[in-house]
Design a protein around this motif. Structure first.
Motif, PDB file in Angstrom:
ATOM      1  N   THR A  66      30.006  69.076  82.261  1.00  0.00           N
ATOM      2  CA  THR A  66      30.786  68.229  81.377  1.00  0.00           C
ATOM      3  C   THR A  66      30.468  68.471  79.910  1.00  0.00           C
ATOM      4  N   PHE A  67      31.513  68.458  79.087  1.00  0.00           N
ATOM      5  CA  PHE A  67      31.335  68.388  77.638  1.00  0.00           C
ATOM      6  C   PHE A  67      31.295  66.913  77.248  1.00  0.00           C
ATOM      7  N   ALA A  94      45.612  69.573  80.193  1.00  0.00           N
ATOM      8  CA  ALA A  94      44.432  70.383  79.908  1.00  0.00           C
ATOM      9  C   ALA A  94      43.169  69.652  80.347  1.00  0.00           C
ATOM     10  N   MET A 140      38.671  70.327  80.530  1.00  0.00           N
ATOM     11  CA  MET A 140      37.629  71.106  79.861  1.00  0.00           C
ATOM     12  C   MET A 140      36.335  71.067  80.667  1.00  0.00           C
ATOM     13  N   TYR A 190      32.220  72.774  80.781  1.00  0.00           N
ATOM     14  CA  TYR A 190      31.192  73.569  80.117  1.00  0.00           C
ATOM     15  C   TYR A 190      30.895  74.795  80.987  1.00  0.00           C
ATOM     16  N   GLU A 191      31.348  75.958  80.544  1.00  0.00           N
ATOM     17  CA  GLU A 191      31.116  77.198  81.281  1.00  0.00           C
ATOM     18  C   GLU A 191      30.787  78.266  80.254  1.00  0.00           C
ATOM     19  N   LEU A 216      32.037  81.523  78.798  1.00  0.00           N
ATOM     20  CA  LEU A 216      33.314  82.220  78.840  1.00  0.00           C
ATOM     21  C   LEU A 216      33.122  83.605  79.452  1.00  0.00           C
ATOM     22  N   GLU A 275      36.604  79.823  82.234  1.00  0.00           N
ATOM     23  CA  GLU A 275      37.144  79.334  80.968  1.00  0.00           C
ATOM     24  C   GLU A 275      36.543  77.974  80.678  1.00  0.00           C
ATOM     25  N   ILE A 276      36.585  77.579  79.403  1.00  0.00           N
ATOM     26  CA  ILE A 276      36.138  76.231  79.062  1.00  0.00           C
ATOM     27  C   ILE A 276      37.320  75.253  79.041  1.00  0.00           C
ATOM     28  N   GLU A 277      38.518  75.782  78.878  1.00  0.00           N
ATOM     29  CA  GLU A 277      39.702  74.922  78.906  1.00  0.00           C
ATOM     30  C   GLU A 277      40.666  75.505  79.936  1.00  0.00           C
ATOM     31  N   ARG A 311      40.683  84.733  80.211  1.00  0.00           N
ATOM     32  CA  ARG A 311      40.679  84.448  78.771  1.00  0.00           C
ATOM     33  C   ARG A 311      41.984  84.855  78.078  1.00  0.00           C
ATOM     34  N   TYR A 315      43.262  76.937  72.075  1.00  0.00           N
ATOM     35  CA  TYR A 315      42.088  76.138  72.409  1.00  0.00           C
ATOM     36  C   TYR A 315      42.123  74.810  71.664  1.00  0.00           C
ATOM     37  N   ARG A 316      41.685  73.779  72.342  1.00  0.00           N
ATOM     38  CA  ARG A 316      41.537  72.480  71.687  1.00  0.00           C
ATOM     39  C   ARG A 316      40.241  72.455  70.888  1.00  0.00           C
ATOM     40  N   MET A 317      39.265  73.204  71.361  1.00  0.00           N
ATOM     41  CA  MET A 317      37.954  73.158  70.723  1.00  0.00           C
ATOM     42  C   MET A 317      37.892  74.154  69.564  1.00  0.00           C
ATOM     43  N   ILE A 326      31.566  67.468  69.827  1.00  0.00           N
ATOM     44  CA  ILE A 326      31.032  67.707  71.166  1.00  0.00           C
ATOM     45  C   ILE A 326      29.513  67.770  71.086  1.00  0.00           C
ATOM     46  N   ASN A 348      27.405  68.872  73.429  1.00  0.00           N
ATOM     47  CA  ASN A 348      26.818  70.079  74.009  1.00  0.00           C
ATOM     48  C   ASN A 348      27.825  71.228  73.963  1.00  0.00           C
ATOM     49  N   ILE A 359      29.618  74.922  73.625  1.00  0.00           N
ATOM     50  CA  ILE A 359      29.152  76.243  74.061  1.00  0.00           C
ATOM     51  C   ILE A 359      28.763  77.093  72.859  1.00  0.00           C
TER      52      ILE A 359
END
Ligand SMILES: [Zn+2]
Lengths: 347, 844
Positions: free
Chosen positions: A164-165, A201, A203, A205-206, A208, A213-215, A334, B555-557, B581, B583, B585
């Motif tokens: 999780t973010f 969407a 999200m 935590y990975e 890349l 993907e992160i999203e 990606r 991307y949203r981030m 955020i 944490n 990346i």
């Protein structure tokens, strides 16, 4: 030779000479010159008409008729020749005008949807046909909606299933799945029955990489009602899989675990690339994992405002990115958010 | 978790199933087999396999158990020895450099032959001298003058572990001449256990699932103890301060144990699971943890005695004092807080409960007496500790997911039994068991009717009870009702309606999802309504695509710095609040975006040199924190970006035209027309990212709904872009869609011919085209159906600061053909108004 014979011979000469000249005419211009020379005001045949007064009265009707016949013959010959020339000209044009059909066409600047939108639309259309309505729910969510209301109280081990973010705001995170939307729809709709899908969407935590993907885009499916059965979950998702992957698509459910459904399952579809024989896309297994699903957990029903003694339901969640990768055999996830025009314009 | 199938076979008879069949059965009850590593066993029959295989097979004719009868020196090499070996058929001289055979050198014929794994000529195995797993085939060759064609194998060569320090010495009872695969061939399943199935993170747990799935019998390991030592009673005590955190604590004692290696089969199993064998004491605790799922901890009893000043030690479980320190056996010193549970004695902390032992009381090679702990812990408390201290262990993995206290006693018994067998110790009679907080092991009542109504099946009550019994539930059936008592190894079954759902999962999974019918929804359709904004959003996407634009998903981030690039360098951007955020990346993606234009610019930069013509759009949210609200506003926005050639160049050449402001305006107008939005106007505007003279605000009625224009040259310089100007628009999607009309009036197609007229109007430079058009429309009224600007001219004849705008006017009346006289009258009115309102004249 009588005067009559002489006059007729004269006419015959006019006719034969004119026709002889006409035979040699080769184009429109020559044809016009010939018309002026042989049928115009000063042409020999017209001269016969104007010299008629010098002829014997007896002869005049006969000669008039004969001269008319000559003129008519010449006019017909002219028309015939004109048609011949036109046909020849057309023929000439058709044989000489020749395009290089291999030259490229003038490009039309076409717009395109993003591949994820394309696949998402197919998915929403299929569920739409089955009476499902589309909802949207927030991408930045509370911890409660993302976890607690989905039967994962704080420190619940299942929270580990999602990387999780978290945000710097207390109790606020980036949703790790579209499932929080289940609670939002339930709270909006209770106690009505529900058939809803929630695309959007998500999200996680990975790191890349080509495979993570992160999203990414997910679609949540939710059915709530009285007496909804596992058999209906199977039937609905089987129909869905057949419509998305083709009439012959085989499916199977494997037991799995999601805290917000019980029983939980993962659905595999027979690999549409190799037909189940085994290939790199399905990692030689013949199966592709397409979605997670299950019967809505009583705790989730309660949080959504439905009495689990009365209501039941099923839910499913599928990754659009994954399906899109499989559909078009894309090697790197990606690409979707890089938006390289050389990638996008292939769709 | 990795599980060798020969170990599974100890508890459920699966020898008749081939690997493929077994893996499939496991998958279909929820044990996902990710990989099967062959350690001797052959590949299952058939060409195609559903599961992924790795590893090495040991053909029966190539690998056998052999015995070394004598170890002799090599005539030409000190670091090699020659073994007189019997492979069951014949005597062979085999050459090896294995260091663990050197101790037998020069001892003559051995009284007790060494049992080894022997590979014959032509055998394919892993090269022990190469890193990783390189296959090699044994060939006949001469090594230092001695012929060699076969080999005594190490674990690495056979694919058991990475161990290549010496050759394998099998247990003495290994039968010489037996094919190696029959003696110890195996296959290791790598099983992904689900988070709610920690009960299956053990060999016995998996065996139970297989037994349930196949209807076979589950055999528990024999836990009968032969106590030969003095009773434990009075030689240790337990104090539990908080039974919520520590529901049970069991102690056993074993004395005069020899700290020696475990038998080879034990070490092999541990290696196959990926756990390093240490000595018989540590191995026995690990073995039982893997077998049963109950982590155990061994203390050196003499150290505890010593710490208690020679008196019998008292084990106290309590939470740490704030700031208390403990060095765990991995050598790391932890500073603890008041929530963390400890195992202590009167002298202080011994171990971090359920996570890791302390350094001080650890078992060593000089240990002779072992006090064995089997306990159970509150899983949430363990999870908190693990996440706070960032520490992990096999024990913590299990305890943080919940281990039933009933396993504590069984674990201690099994472990003592094994220590006695493998280390020749004397088990003290009895156990000390403090069990203040047994779990409820709920009884769940459910009716077959309800089960079938939930699943859509027709399973009889007795059949349901049978399924649950296979999972060790104790069931009573009374007509349609089943009362199922939760077995004392699982903590995931609840009371009441949740318990019913828990059991429904168990019943359906073991019954088989494939046997449940597949039916279409037989439910009343819910009240129907559409999410209009989502429908219109999709319409808008189609419209933009029809206008020739490519959709993007960004991307949203992002980061504030990335977003700040959209401003000129000197620009003082107002401070804005972001959703940050915790944490991220990377620092590059540490906030949720607030500007959709910034995303567009980045993507245009990326693609700038990749295409002659870029025409892009994105529909998506920006995230604006709102004072006093927990969640941000997720505002849906539309961005449009154009740059490069109006039309791509072709082989026919022609002067390439570059897109400008008016191309963008055409797209924006197209959007507004396509969405049937009325009252759209444009006026000169300002935006920090845009060229001040080439910026327009987009209005619907009185409301500004967006901005468009050419990218400011100073901003453009922040990006690596091609020369062509960049056009950008940003619109508030809700405002646009809110003004869109699904229902609108269609004007009648005119029946009477129009009257066309051109009018060139000379005005001051400051007067806009829109000003002139407004006056034209005012004068022409309803009869003026269309106004189209077709030329703009500036020149000497007009004078400084003047321009001529040429319009084509179309007059139409719905009910008649307009006469010249009527048109003249309208024209006169227009000319008069132009003069009055704008000081304009007609160009002659
Ligand atoms: Zn395949």
């Amino acid at each position: 030779m009588t005067e009559k014979e002489q006059a007729l011979a004269e006419l015959e000469k006019i006719r034969s000479e004119a026709l002889a000249v006409l035979a040699d005419v080769a184009d429109e211009e020559g044809l016009e010159a010939w018309r002026v020379a042989h049928l115009g005001r000063n042409s020999p045949v017209m001269g016969v008409f104007s010299g008629m007064g010098k002829l014997d009265k007896e002869l005049r009707p006969l000669m008039g008729k004969a001269a008319n016949e000559v003129r008519q013959t010449l006019e017909e010959a002219l028309a015939e020749k004109r048609e011949l020339l036109e046909t020849a000209a057309l023929q000439n044009m058709l044989t000489t005008e020749k395009l290089d059909v291999t030259l490229p066409g003038r490009p039309v600047d076409r717009g395109r949807l993003h591949p994820l939108t394309k696949v998402l639309r197919r998915v929403t259309r299929i569920f739409g046909d089955m009476g499902f309505q589309v909802y949207r729910s927030p991408e930045v969510e509370t911890d409660d909606y993302n976890f607690t209301y989905l039967n994962m109280p704080p420190y619940h081990p299942a929270r580990d299933m999602w990387d999780t973010f978290y945000t710097k705001r207390d109790g606020v995170l980036l949703r790790t799945h579209t499932s929080p939307g289940q609670i939002r729809v339930m709270r909006e709709r209770a106690p009505e029955p529900i058939r809803a899908i929630l695309p959007g969407a998500t999200m996680r935590y990975e790191q890349l990489s080509a495979r993570s993907e992160i999203e990414f885009v997910q679609v949540e499916v939710l059915v709530i009602g009285k007496g909804v059965t596992f058999a209906e979950l199977k039937g609905t998702l089987d129909d869905f899989a057949r419509r998305l992957f083709g009439e012959d698509a085989r499916t199977r459910l494997r037991p799995s675990h999601f805290p917000f459904t019980e029983p939980s399952a993962e659905m595999d579809v027979g690999c549409f690339v190799c037909g189940g024989e085994g290939c790199p896309v399905c990692k030689e297994t013949g199966w592709l994992e397409i979605l997670g699903c299950g019967m809505v957990h009583p705790v989730v029903l309660q949080y959504g405002g439905y009495d689990p003694e009365v209501y039941s339901g099923f839910a499913a969640g599928m990754g659009i990115d994954r399906s899109t990768l499989m559909r078009y055999r894309i090697d790197d996830i990606r690409h979707f958010r890089n938006n390289d025009i050389r990638f996008l314009r292939q769709f | 978790m990795k599980v060798p199938i020969t170990w599974l076979n100890d508890y459920v008879d699966i020898a008749d199933l081939n690997l493929e069949e077994l893996a499939k059965k496991m998958t279909l009850v929820g044990l996902e087999v990710e990989e099967i590593r062959l350690v001797g066993m052959p590949m299952p029959p058939g060409e195609k396999h559903e599961f992924k295989y790795a590893g090495l097979s040991w053909p029966e004719d190539k690998f056998v158990v052999a015995q070394v009868d004598e170890v002799m020196p090599h005539p030409n090499a000190d670091r090699l020895v020659l073994c007189r070996l019997n492979d069951g058929n014949e005597e062979i001289i085999v050459l090896t450099g294995a260091p663990n055979l050197f101790e037998y050198l020069g001892k003559g014929p051995l009284d007790k032959p060494l049992k080894v794994a022997y590979a014959r000529e032509g055998a394919q195995l892993y090269d022990g001298h190469q890193p990783g797993k390189q296959l090699t085939t044994l060939k006949r060759m001469k090594i230092r003058g001695v012929e060699s064609f076969s080999m005594i194998c190490s674990e690495k060569e056979l694919g058991i572990s990475d161990e290549h320090e010496g050759v394998i010495l099998l247990d003495d009872d290994a039968p010489t001449g037996m094919p190696l695969v029959a003696y110890m061939g195996d296959a290791v399943f790598d099983v992904d256990t689900l988070p709610n199935m920690v009960r299956d993170a053990s060999v016995l747990g998996m065996a139970r699932e297989i037994a349930a799935a196949t209807g076979r019998e589950l055999h528990y390991p024999d836990d009968s103890l032969t106590a030969t030592g003095k009773p434990i009673q009075g030689r240790a005590a337990i104090q539990i301060e908080d039974p919520e955190l520590n529901p049970r604590f069991v102690l056993g004692l074993i004395e005069d144990i020899k700290v020696q290696p475990s038998p080879y089969w034990v070490r092999r199993r541990l290696n196959l699971v990926g756990m390093r064998p240490i000595n018989c004491i540590v191995d026995a605790t690990n073995y039982v943890m893997l077998e049963l799922g109950e982590p155990l901890h061994a203390f050196d009893y003499d150290i505890l005695l010593n710490r208690a000043g020679g008196k019998s030690p008292t084990i106290i479980t309590r939470t740490a004092q704030e700031g208390e320190r403990l060095t765990t056996l991995d050598g790391v010193q932890h500073t603890l807080d008041a929530e963390m549970e400890l195992v202590t004695d009167t002298a202080g902390a011994l171990s971090l409960a359920g996570v890791m032992g302390g350094e001080e009381s650890e078992v060593t090679s000089s240990t002779t007496n072992v006090l064995l702990e089997g306990a159970s812990w509150n899983f949430i408390n363990i999870r908190k500790t693990v996440s706070k201290l960032k520490i992990n262990s096999e024990a913590a993995y299990r305890f943080s997911r919940g281990v039933h206290p009933a396993l504590a006693e069984l674990g201690v018994r099994l472990s003592l039994k094994r220590m006695a067998e493998w280390g020749e110790g004397q088990i003290a009679e009895g156990l000390i068991d403090n069990y203040p907080n047994p779990p409820a092991d709920p009884v769940v009542e459910l009716s077959a009717d309800w089960v079938n109504a939930s699943l859509g099946t027709e399973i009889e009550a007795q059949k349901i009870a049978d399924i649950l019994s296979r999972l060790e539930f104790t069931c009573e059936v009374e007509s349609d009702t089943i009362r199922a008592q939760t077995p004392p190894h699982r903590l995931d079954i609840h009371e009441g309606v949740i318990g019913q759902a828990d059991l429904l999962e168990e019943i359906s999974r073991i019954y088989g999802f494939d046997k449940i019918p597949s039916r279409r929804l037989d439910q009343p359709l819910p009240p129907q309504s559409s999410s209009e904004e989502l429908v219109m959003e999709d319409d808008l996407r189609d419209l933009l695509v029809n206008l020739g634009l490519q959709e993007l998903i960004a991307y949203r981030m992002t980061s504030p710095e990335r977003e700040a690039r959209r401003f000129p360098p000197e620009y003082q951007a107002p401070e804005v609040d972001y959703i940050e955020i915790q944490n991220p990346i990377s620092v590059e993606r540490r906030v949720m975006r607030r500007s959709i234009l910034a995303s567009m610019l980045e993507i245009m930069e990326y693609n700038s040199s990749l295409d002659q013509r870029l025409a892009l759009f994105e529909i998506g949210p920006v995230f604006n924190p709102v004072e006093g609200q927990q969640l941000p506003q997720e505002k849906q926005m539309l961005s449009i970006g154009l740059s490069g050639l109006r039309h791509k160049t072709t082989w026919q050449g022609g002067e390439p035209e570059v897109m400008d402001f008016y191309d963008l305006k055409g797209v924006v107008e197209g959007v507004m027309q396509g969405m049937h939005i009325a009252g759209v106007t444009f006026r000169a505007g300002e935006h920090p990212s845009l060229h001040p003279g080439k910026t327009a605000e987009i209005l619907i009625g009185e409301t500004v709904v967006g901005v468009m224009g050419e990218l400011h040259p100073l901003v453009k310089a922040n990006y690596e872009m091609e020369e062509a100007p960049v056009m950008l628009a940003e619109l508030d999607l809700d405002a646009v869609l809110g003004a869109a009309r699904i229902l609108f009036d269609v004007e009648a197609v005119p029946t009477y011919p129009p009257v066309l007229e051109d009018l060139a109007v000379v005005v001051d430079e400051v007067v806009t085209a829109a000003d002139v058009e407004n006056v034209l429309r005012l004068g022409g009224g309803d009869y003026l159906a269309k106004v189209q600007l077709f030329d703009i001219y500036r020149g000497k004849q007009l004078g400084e600061g003047k321009k001529s705008l040429a319009f084509s006017l179309t007059y139409i009346a719905p009910d008649r053909t307009l006469t010249d006289k009527e048109v003249l009258k309208l024209r006169d009115k227009i000319i008069r108004l132009l003069d009055e309102e704008l000081g304009a004249s007609l160009r002659s």
